[in-house]
Write a protein that holds these residues in place. Structure first.
Motif, PDB file in Angstrom:
ATOM      1  N   MET A   1      13.356 -10.134   6.840  1.00 61.94           N
ATOM      2  CA  MET A   1      12.559  -9.072   7.463  1.00 61.94           C
ATOM      3  C   MET A   1      12.916  -7.699   6.881  1.00 61.94           C
ATOM      4  N   GLN A   2      14.211  -7.478   6.625  1.00 61.91           N
ATOM      5  CA  GLN A   2      14.616  -6.204   6.041  1.00 61.91           C
ATOM      6  C   GLN A   2      13.978  -6.002   4.663  1.00 61.91           C
ATOM      7  N   THR A   3      13.918  -7.084   3.899  1.00 56.45           N
ATOM      8  CA  THR A   3      13.279  -7.011   2.576  1.00 56.45           C
ATOM      9  C   THR A   3      11.803  -6.666   2.701  1.00 56.45           C
ATOM     10  N   LEU A   4      11.145  -7.265   3.692  1.00 60.54           N
ATOM     11  CA  LEU A   4       9.724  -6.992   3.927  1.00 60.54           C
ATOM     12  C   LEU A   4       9.511  -5.523   4.288  1.00 60.54           C
ATOM     13  N   LEU A   5      10.364  -4.997   5.161  1.00 63.46           N
ATOM     14  CA  LEU A   5      10.218  -3.607   5.594  1.00 63.46           C
ATOM     15  C   LEU A   5      10.436  -2.634   4.429  1.00 63.46           C
ATOM     16  N   ILE A   6      11.433  -2.908   3.606  1.00 64.55           N
ATOM     17  CA  ILE A   6      11.686  -2.056   2.439  1.00 64.55           C
ATOM     18  C   ILE A   6      10.516  -2.141   1.458  1.00 64.55           C
ATOM     19  N   THR A   7       9.953  -3.349   1.315  1.00 59.90           N
ATOM     20  CA  THR A   7       8.792  -3.534   0.429  1.00 59.90           C
ATOM     21  C   THR A   7       7.601  -2.729   0.926  1.00 59.90           C
ATOM     22  N   MET A   8       7.408  -2.717   2.246  1.00 55.29           N
ATOM     23  CA  MET A   8       6.305  -1.940   2.830  1.00 55.29           C
ATOM     24  C   MET A   8       6.474  -0.456   2.538  1.00 55.29           C
ATOM     25  N   ALA A   9       7.700   0.041   2.636  1.00 53.41           N
ATOM     26  CA  ALA A   9       7.952   1.448   2.318  1.00 53.41           C
ATOM     27  C   ALA A   9       7.644   1.715   0.848  1.00 53.41           C
ATOM     28  N   GLY A  10       8.035   0.778  -0.022  1.00 55.02           N
ATOM     29  CA  GLY A  10       7.743   0.919  -1.453  1.00 55.02           C
ATOM     30  C   GLY A  10       6.251   0.933  -1.722  1.00 55.02           C
ATOM     31  N   ILE A  11       5.516   0.060  -1.020  1.00 58.58           N
ATOM     32  CA  ILE A  11       4.056   0.011  -1.185  1.00 58.58           C
ATOM     33  C   ILE A  11       3.429   1.332  -0.741  1.00 58.58           C
ATOM     34  N   ALA A  12       3.953   1.897   0.361  1.00 56.87           N
ATOM     35  CA  ALA A  12       3.424   3.172   0.858  1.00 56.87           C
ATOM     36  C   ALA A  12       3.583   4.273  -0.193  1.00 56.87           C
ATOM     37  N   PHE A  13       4.772   4.360  -0.796  1.00 50.68           N
ATOM     38  CA  PHE A  13       4.995   5.368  -1.834  1.00 50.68           C
ATOM     39  C   PHE A  13       4.116   5.098  -3.055  1.00 50.68           C
ATOM     40  N   LEU A  14       3.915   3.822  -3.381  1.00 47.37           N
ATOM     41  CA  LEU A  14       3.069   3.477  -4.526  1.00 47.37           C
ATOM     42  C   LEU A  14       1.624   3.887  -4.278  1.00 47.37           C
ATOM     43  N   LEU A  15       1.139   3.676  -3.069  1.00 46.34           N
ATOM     44  CA  LEU A  15      -0.237   4.050  -2.737  1.00 46.34           C
ATOM     45  C   LEU A  15      -0.426   5.567  -2.756  1.00 46.34           C
ATOM     46  N   ILE A  16       0.638   6.287  -2.442  1.00 45.24           N
ATOM     47  CA  ILE A  16       0.568   7.753  -2.554  1.00 45.24           C
ATOM     48  C   ILE A  16       0.378   8.149  -4.015  1.00 45.24           C
ATOM     49  N   VAL A  17       1.164   7.494  -4.885  1.00 48.34           N
ATOM     50  CA  VAL A  17       1.074   7.766  -6.318  1.00 48.34           C
ATOM     51  C   VAL A  17      -0.313   7.434  -6.858  1.00 48.34           C
ATOM     52  N   LEU A  18      -0.883   6.323  -6.375  1.00 46.48           N
ATOM     53  CA  LEU A  18      -2.162   5.818  -6.900  1.00 46.48           C
ATOM     54  C   LEU A  18      -3.360   6.268  -6.071  1.00 46.48           C
ATOM     55  N   GLU A  19      -3.187   7.325  -5.302  1.00 47.03           N
ATOM     56  CA  GLU A  19      -4.285   7.769  -4.430  1.00 47.03           C
ATOM     57  C   GLU A  19      -5.564   8.040  -5.215  1.00 47.03           C
ATOM     58  N   THR A  29      -2.979   5.365   4.539  1.00 46.32           N
ATOM     59  CA  THR A  29      -2.089   4.274   4.130  1.00 46.32           C
ATOM     60  C   THR A  29      -0.685   4.445   4.715  1.00 46.32           C
ATOM     61  N   THR A  30      -0.157   5.662   4.704  1.00 46.80           N
ATOM     62  CA  THR A  30       1.194   5.866   5.234  1.00 46.80           C
ATOM     63  C   THR A  30       1.231   5.667   6.743  1.00 46.80           C
ATOM     64  N   LEU A  31       0.192   6.115   7.444  1.00 41.50           N
ATOM     65  CA  LEU A  31       0.143   5.930   8.896  1.00 41.50           C
ATOM     66  C   LEU A  31       0.045   4.445   9.239  1.00 41.50           C
ATOM     67  N   PHE A  32      -0.766   3.702   8.495  1.00 41.78           N
ATOM     68  CA  PHE A  32      -0.909   2.255   8.731  1.00 41.78           C
ATOM     69  C   PHE A  32       0.422   1.535   8.538  1.00 41.78           C
ATOM     70  N   LEU A  33       1.065   1.783   7.396  1.00 40.83           N
ATOM     71  CA  LEU A  33       2.312   1.081   7.087  1.00 40.83           C
ATOM     72  C   LEU A  33       3.476   1.581   7.943  1.00 40.83           C
ATOM     73  N   GLY A  34       3.464   2.864   8.283  1.00 37.07           N
ATOM     74  CA  GLY A  34       4.529   3.406   9.126  1.00 37.07           C
ATOM     75  C   GLY A  34       4.515   2.825  10.530  1.00 37.07           C
ATOM     76  N   THR A  35       3.332   2.737  11.129  1.00 31.25           N
ATOM     77  CA  THR A  35       3.230   2.161  12.475  1.00 31.25           C
ATOM     78  C   THR A  35       3.457   0.649  12.449  1.00 31.25           C
ATOM     79  N   LEU A  36       2.946  -0.026  11.422  1.00 30.44           N
ATOM     80  CA  LEU A  36       3.153  -1.472  11.309  1.00 30.44           C
ATOM     81  C   LEU A  36       4.636  -1.800  11.173  1.00 30.44           C
TER      82      LEU A  36
END
Length: 414
Positions: A1-19, A29-36
């Motif tokens: 689960m910790q790996t999944l949560l860290i991956t979600m944070a990484g995806i959030a930063f990646l989506l910011i880069v690729l906006e 995207t950040t609000l969705f992943l942050g609340t999830l």
């Protein structure tokens, strides 16, 4: 689960880069992943925690986020009014000459942002400085250059005062540094800002003509501008002498603005000064919310604590330098809190270099500081990629400032 949560944070930063590629607003995207992420923390508690403990952790994070949210809302409402009335432009026209070179303007903006952020908080300083830049109506690429300088100058300006940067205050409150030690940090901080201004101005060859726009004399508008300035100074004074939270003082100032508008201001096109709240950038606020939820999640699962292990494998000065780089990816407040809680044994000189590093290092990326996020919300041309084009120059200025902070520390405590 910790790996999944860290991956979600990484995806959030990646989506910011690729906006610009995915065409999905970063706030969504950040609000969705942050609340999830927090929902998953409740469903699958970490480190033996239960729902009550996770709730307590969430409450603590929400309190910090709400304080920032409300403070930013109050500051942005003031600035929205000042912009609408043209008061910022009027001030610029009175102070600056009718025509000046872009290079000279670059240094003037650098000095203004640096010293104003020393007197006020980073968010307010960024809002005012960016409003100044936008009022000059330069071409897009030049506007981005000036905005990059504003972000770095604002973050540098507050690093030497406990009222200018939260991380500086945190380190001071733990008795790691003294006030007179911190004041010396303003020298390398200002030097690095002037260096970046020089680097950014090398390709500037034109001139800026400042053409005043007609504006009616607005007595009440000037009164509200004075309320804004008094709010800023009151925030600093009350926080120092009585520990009054800046949020409380700013909301009090905002309430006075609303009352003055209701009693005196009848000619404005809007029905009420309360309407100015509707024109602030709520996508910025939602982006803040999502980012801080993700950072809070990483703090609670121990990711930030693991960063402290850098000091076990690197010399202290090098580790401090790296912490500054990491603060461009991770919010510097929980990062500093993790370092303080770890009780790392460092000299006062080393704590001074860390103070500079975590205060200024976030300037390397646009998402690394509140100033960067505010600038991105106000200047349409600023994206993660467009800002990152200047990260090399920022890194040079940051490195020079860090070296200067090291020399200051050695001079004071050799």
């Amino acid at each position: 689960m910790q790996t999944l949560l860290i991956t979600m944070a990484g995806i959030a930063f990646l989506l910011i880069v690729l906006e610009d590629v995915v065409h999905i607003n970063k706030a969504k995207t950040t609000l969705f992943l942050g609340t999830l992420a927090w929902i998953l923390l409740f469903l699958f508690p970490q480190h033996g925690a239960d729902a009550a403990m996770v709730q307590e952790q969430l409450n603590e994070n929400i309190l910090e986020i709400a304080s920032l949210w409300l403070f930013l809302m109050a500051a942005m409402t003031f600035v929205a009014f000042l912009n609408h009335q043209g008061l910022i432009e009027t001030l610029i026209y009175k102070v600056l000459p009718r025509r000046l070179s872009e290079r000279k303007l670059m240094f003037l903006v650098a000095g203004f942002a640096f010293f104003f952020s020393s007197l006020s908080d980073n968010i307010t300083a960024t809002l005012i400085s960016i409003a100044l830049v936008l009022s000059l109506r330069m071409e897009v690429k030049k506007t981005v250059r000036f905005a990059v300088l504003v972000v770095f100058a604002v973050n540098s300006g507050g690093v030497a005062l406990i009222t200018g940067d939260v991380t500086t205050l945190m380190i001071f409150m733990q008795h790691k540094v003294e006030i007179d030690d911190l004041l010396w940090l303003s020298l390398p901080a200002l030097t690095s800002v002037l260096l970046l201004a020089t680097l950014l101005s090398l390709k500037l060859k034109g001139e800026v003509e400042i053409i005043p726009s007609p504006r009616r004399d607005d007595r009440v508008g000037k009164m509200i501008a004075m309320i804004f300035l008094l709010t800023i100074f009151s925030t600093i004074i009350l926080n120092v002498i009585a520990g009054v939270p800046p949020l409380l003082t700013f909301l009090f100032g905002l309430s006075i603005m609303f009352l003055v508008g209701r009693l005196c201001y009848e000619e404005d096109e809007r029905e009420s000064l309360l309407d100015y709240i509707r024109v602030i950038e709520f996508d910025t606020l939602l982006f803040f919310l999502g980012i801080l939820l993700l950072v809070g999640m990483m703090k609670e699962i121990g990711v930030l604590d693991s960063l402290v292990r850098v000091y076990e494998v690197m010399p202290t000065t090098a580790a401090n330098y790296v912490m500054g780089l990491l603060s461009s990816l991770v919010d510097n407040v929980p990062l500093t809190a993790a370092l303080l809680k770890s009780e790392i044994a460092m000299s006062t000189a080393s704590w001074l270099t860390l103070t500079y590093a975590v205060g200024v290092g976030g300037s390397l990326l646009v998402i690394g500081s509140a100033a960067g996020i505010v600038a991105m919300s106000k200047v349409e041309a600023i994206t993660f990629i467009s800002f990152m084009r200047y990260s090399g120059l920022i890194l040079i200025a940051y490195s020079v400032g860090f070296a200067g902070s090291y020399l200051v520390g050695q001079m004071l405590h050799s």
